[in-house]
Design a protein around this motif. Sequence first.
Motif, PDB file in Angstrom:
ATOM      1  N   THR B 134      45.304  11.278  -7.165  1.00  0.00           N
ATOM      2  CA  THR B 134      44.608  10.043  -6.841  1.00  0.00           C
ATOM      3  C   THR B 134      44.335   9.258  -8.114  1.00  0.00           C
ATOM      4  OG1 THR B 134      42.689   9.098  -5.700  1.00  0.00           O
ATOM      5  CG2 THR B 134      42.288  11.010  -7.060  1.00  0.00           C
ATOM      6  N   TYR B 135      44.224   7.964  -8.005  1.00  0.00           N
ATOM      7  CA  TYR B 135      43.699   7.174  -9.102  1.00  0.00           C
ATOM      8  C   TYR B 135      42.959   5.998  -8.513  1.00  0.00           C
ATOM      9  CZ  TYR B 135      47.600   3.756  -8.899  1.00  0.00           C
ATOM     10  OH  TYR B 135      48.489   2.797  -8.520  1.00  0.00           O
ATOM     11  N   TYR B 136      42.251   5.290  -9.345  1.00  0.00           N
ATOM     12  CA  TYR B 136      41.436   4.199  -8.822  1.00  0.00           C
ATOM     13  C   TYR B 136      41.240   3.164  -9.900  1.00  0.00           C
ATOM     14  CZ  TYR B 136      38.055   7.214 -11.162  1.00  0.00           C
ATOM     15  OH  TYR B 136      37.416   8.009 -12.073  1.00  0.00           O
ATOM     16  N   GLN B 137      40.971   1.955  -9.456  1.00  0.00           N
ATOM     17  CA  GLN B 137      40.806   0.880 -10.433  1.00  0.00           C
ATOM     18  C   GLN B 137      39.380   0.810 -10.927  1.00  0.00           C
ATOM     19  OE1 GLN B 137      40.831   0.244  -7.103  1.00  0.00           O
ATOM     20  NE2 GLN B 137      39.701  -1.627  -6.617  1.00  0.00           N
ATOM     21  N   TRP B 138      39.208   0.244 -12.099  1.00  0.00           N
ATOM     22  CA  TRP B 138      37.912  -0.170 -12.604  1.00  0.00           C
ATOM     23  C   TRP B 138      37.883  -1.689 -12.598  1.00  0.00           C
ATOM     24  CZ3 TRP B 138      33.507   1.858 -15.429  1.00  0.00           C
ATOM     25  CH2 TRP B 138      33.360   3.255 -15.282  1.00  0.00           C
ATOM     26  N   GLY B 139      36.712  -2.237 -12.486  1.00  0.00           N
ATOM     27  CA  GLY B 139      36.598  -3.678 -12.511  1.00  0.00           C
ATOM     28  C   GLY B 139      35.172  -4.059 -12.185  1.00  0.00           C
ATOM     29  N   ILE B 140      34.959  -5.361 -12.005  1.00  0.00           N
ATOM     30  CA  ILE B 140      33.599  -5.834 -11.771  1.00  0.00           C
ATOM     31  C   ILE B 140      33.363  -6.000 -10.279  1.00  0.00           C
ATOM     32  CG2 ILE B 140      31.953  -7.692 -12.187  1.00  0.00           C
ATOM     33  CD1 ILE B 140      33.313  -8.203 -14.838  1.00  0.00           C
ATOM     34  N   TYR B 141      32.415  -5.237  -9.759  1.00  0.00           N
ATOM     35  CA  TYR B 141      31.985  -5.404  -8.375  1.00  0.00           C
ATOM     36  C   TYR B 141      30.822  -6.379  -8.404  1.00  0.00           C
ATOM     37  CZ  TYR B 141      35.127  -1.649  -7.484  1.00  0.00           C
ATOM     38  OH  TYR B 141      36.282  -0.919  -7.393  1.00  0.00           O
ATOM     39  N   TYR B 142      30.870  -7.397  -7.551  1.00  0.00           N
ATOM     40  CA  TYR B 142      29.817  -8.407  -7.636  1.00  0.00           C
ATOM     41  C   TYR B 142      29.308  -8.788  -6.261  1.00  0.00           C
ATOM     42  CZ  TYR B 142      33.351 -11.910  -6.382  1.00  0.00           C
ATOM     43  OH  TYR B 142      34.322 -12.633  -5.734  1.00  0.00           O
ATOM     44  N   ARG B 143      28.212  -9.546  -6.262  1.00  0.00           N
ATOM     45  CA  ARG B 143      27.568  -9.939  -5.010  1.00  0.00           C
ATOM     46  C   ARG B 143      27.892 -11.404  -4.735  1.00  0.00           C
ATOM     47  NH1 ARG B 143      22.877  -7.292  -3.500  1.00  0.00           N
ATOM     48  NH2 ARG B 143      22.973  -8.799  -1.827  1.00  0.00           N
ATOM     49  N   PRO B 144      28.882 -11.690  -3.869  1.00  0.00           N
ATOM     50  CA  PRO B 144      29.229 -13.087  -3.603  1.00  0.00           C
ATOM     51  C   PRO B 144      28.047 -13.894  -3.068  1.00  0.00           C
ATOM     52  CG  PRO B 144      30.394 -11.574  -2.120  1.00  0.00           C
ATOM     53  CD  PRO B 144      29.723 -10.737  -3.152  1.00  0.00           C
ATOM     54  N   ASP B 145      27.178 -13.237  -2.263  1.00  0.00           N
ATOM     55  CA  ASP B 145      26.032 -13.972  -1.718  1.00  0.00           C
ATOM     56  C   ASP B 145      25.052 -14.378  -2.823  1.00  0.00           C
ATOM     57  OD1 ASP B 145      25.695 -11.248  -2.038  1.00  0.00           O
ATOM     58  OD2 ASP B 145      24.095 -11.089  -0.550  1.00  0.00           O
ATOM     59  N   VAL B 146      24.851 -13.481  -3.805  1.00  0.00           N
ATOM     60  CA  VAL B 146      23.951 -13.812  -4.915  1.00  0.00           C
ATOM     61  C   VAL B 146      24.572 -14.906  -5.788  1.00  0.00           C
ATOM     62  CG1 VAL B 146      22.813 -12.899  -6.973  1.00  0.00           C
ATOM     63  CG2 VAL B 146      22.943 -11.499  -4.908  1.00  0.00           C
ATOM     64  N   PHE B 147      25.887 -14.790  -6.026  1.00  0.00           N
ATOM     65  CA  PHE B 147      26.595 -15.832  -6.778  1.00  0.00           C
ATOM     66  C   PHE B 147      26.384 -17.193  -6.115  1.00  0.00           C
ATOM     67  CE2 PHE B 147      30.164 -13.970  -9.614  1.00  0.00           C
ATOM     68  CZ  PHE B 147      29.271 -13.080 -10.166  1.00  0.00           C
ATOM     69  N   LYS B 148      26.580 -17.220  -4.812  1.00  0.00           N
ATOM     70  CA  LYS B 148      26.520 -18.478  -4.075  1.00  0.00           C
ATOM     71  C   LYS B 148      25.108 -19.073  -4.108  1.00  0.00           C
ATOM     72  CE  LYS B 148      28.449 -20.351   0.157  1.00  0.00           C
ATOM     73  NZ  LYS B 148      28.625 -20.045   1.598  1.00  0.00           N
ATOM     74  N   ALA B 149      24.140 -18.214  -3.877  1.00  0.00           N
ATOM     75  CA  ALA B 149      22.750 -18.676  -3.853  1.00  0.00           C
ATOM     76  C   ALA B 149      22.333 -19.289  -5.188  1.00  0.00           C
ATOM     77  CB  ALA B 149      21.823 -17.515  -3.497  1.00  0.00           C
TER      78      ALA B 149
END
Lengths: 308, 409
Positions: B134-149
């Motif tokens: 198995t492998y998996y990506q790293w990256g930025i998980y973010y909150r679209p609702d917080v961004f929008k607000a």
Amino acid sequence: MSAIAAQPDAPLAASWWKRNQLQLAPWLFLAPGIFAFAVYVMIPIVQSVSLSFYEWDGLTPDAKWVGFGNYTELWTDPDFWTSLRNNVAWLVMYLLAVPAGLAVALFLNQNVTGIRVYKSLFFFPFVISQVVVGLMFRWFYAPNFGLLSGVIKTLTGSNIAILADDRYATYGIIAAGLWPQIAYCMILYLTGLNNINSEQVEAARMDGARGWKLLWNIILPQLAPATFIAVVVTVIGALRSFDLVSIMTKGGPYGSTRVLSYYMYEKALSEYGFRMGYGAAIAVVLFLIMMVFITYFILQMLRQERDA
Amino acid sequence: MRFTSLSGLALGLALSSTAAFAGEIVLNSDQSDPAPKKAMEELIANFQAANPGITVKWNNFDHEGYKSAINNFLKANPPDVAAWYAGNRMAPQVKAGLFEDVTDVWEKNGLNDQLKSAAPSMTIDGKKWGVPYTYYQWGIYYRPDVFKANGVNVPKNWAELVAACAKLKAAGIAPFAIGSSQKWPTGGWFDYMDLRVNGYQFHMDLTGGKVAWTDPKVKAVFDKWAELVKPGYYIENAAALDWQDAIPQFASGKAAMYLMGNFAVAPMMKAGLKEDQLDFMQFPEITAGIPMAEDAPTDTFHIPSGAKNKDDAKKFLAFVASADAQTKLNATLGQLPVNSGSAKPDDKFLKAGFAMLSSAAGLAQFFDRDAPAEMASAGMDGFQEFMVHPDHQDAILARLEAVRAKAYK
């Protein structure tokens, strides 16, 4: 005639044991102890010292002789000095457990209904495992939901994460360690207080001694054996501190709470530890520090025995 | 005649009985979180169904404890199969002869083709030492609702990211969640800063010990990183928290972004986030024009050289490497299959990750898998310190350079 001639022979064969019995018996009785002491204490010490002259990853069969290389590296290793400094802090602060234990013991040494219950409650922290103590204090210190950080926040208005701040983290751990250690010293003093000669106390009272004077001149001298044991166990306890560091901070933040025993573990045995020789060198240094105290304690005990 | 047929029967019986008791393989691994644990249980059940007569005795370790236990059990009481990690992380065990060469498993099962992307990270001295599952990506998980607000758009480059952080911070929201009491999450940050500032090859040279930590290019990485650290764009008291402890702040909207591996999605969802409250973005560009490389750690299975039942263990490795088994395993794990014949994921985060990794300029394993143990440990100590005391930068780098001189021999 032949029967008479044979007679001295038979006792002679049997008497080898008889003649040497007095010399041999102690060794026979000591043998199991000597065996265990050699296998579990002496030989590992010798092995550690010899391993500290090698560079070895603990996995491959070949170890490389580096002489005092590990020790010269220790001398220039800032992490080693941090650990050593923390060990000194542990040693000094941990000794507070002795007077604190005495204070609690004096306080509890009275005849009130249910005093046994109070005594056992005060002794309780020593009974629970160090791991549990560490976890409890971690929650106690935790920013945002911990009890202490809540108190600090209401007092000062700002949140201090004690275990994440290199200025306070070591003291936070020592405070956690003091809690059970005070209980330990307390129980030592309580047993000591049981053996106080009441006639002496009464005589002193009649002579007008009270309060601090009574404590200092009459009670404390009689508690000297308890004090001696309390200091010994506290010093040794401070030097072998490992569990609390491991549970509460894992030596962090950025290695600022490491003590020698934990640094040894980290270098030799932990997730990223592949340096058995270096770890052994740290262990030898810790051993030498302990030997200073242990030698002093043993000499002290010998002197007492001679005087007695 | 009768006699021979009887002996033939006896022989047949003997054969069938060896087949029936063909054996048990002991499997040590560290799938202690709920989703990985379920995935392993399914994998073992499927393997036993496909290979009647082989039973798997599974010892599941605590995730963190396993890392210090493995060297002990490999020497003292080796299992038949052990889970571990690719890259430099398996080098000490391979060099010490604790892992079995499994090049034959790769050749017999056509894995050189099917697992091609992971082949370099499984190869040491021209031999394969395990199989990736198995492998998996790293990256930025973010909150679209917080961004929008807060009127923040998804940042495309470094300047936009810093501006977004400033805006969120002004609104009383911590831009980034992180928990660094286990120090590895800081390694992810350094990886991405270095990959974006200097690129893949430089990062590999640095973790490979070929570049000095006091090199101006390394200093540049920390200077960029300081643009997030100095204004306080991370949650408070991060050094007191585990990475899981930081998730509630992210889930409650007190923090808006989280640089993590994809394994974090499951606990984030469990903390109460809904599909439309969580999204994934690639770590934005810093130095313009540098091809984007990513962190994509690969998890692996190995056969210890002291294993008692190597034949069946090899069957297990071949099974784990197969396209079908990896499809099923990774569907439950919530990660990406390594086998190129496996079905593509249909989860939103895995799709994004798969697309990103397929076009990546290079895949790094992770700081503590690319750098050797001593360097990794000292490095992450340094990153942790930097995130609290950015002004200690020079002292940290000098210290890391001193470690580099010893750690690569």
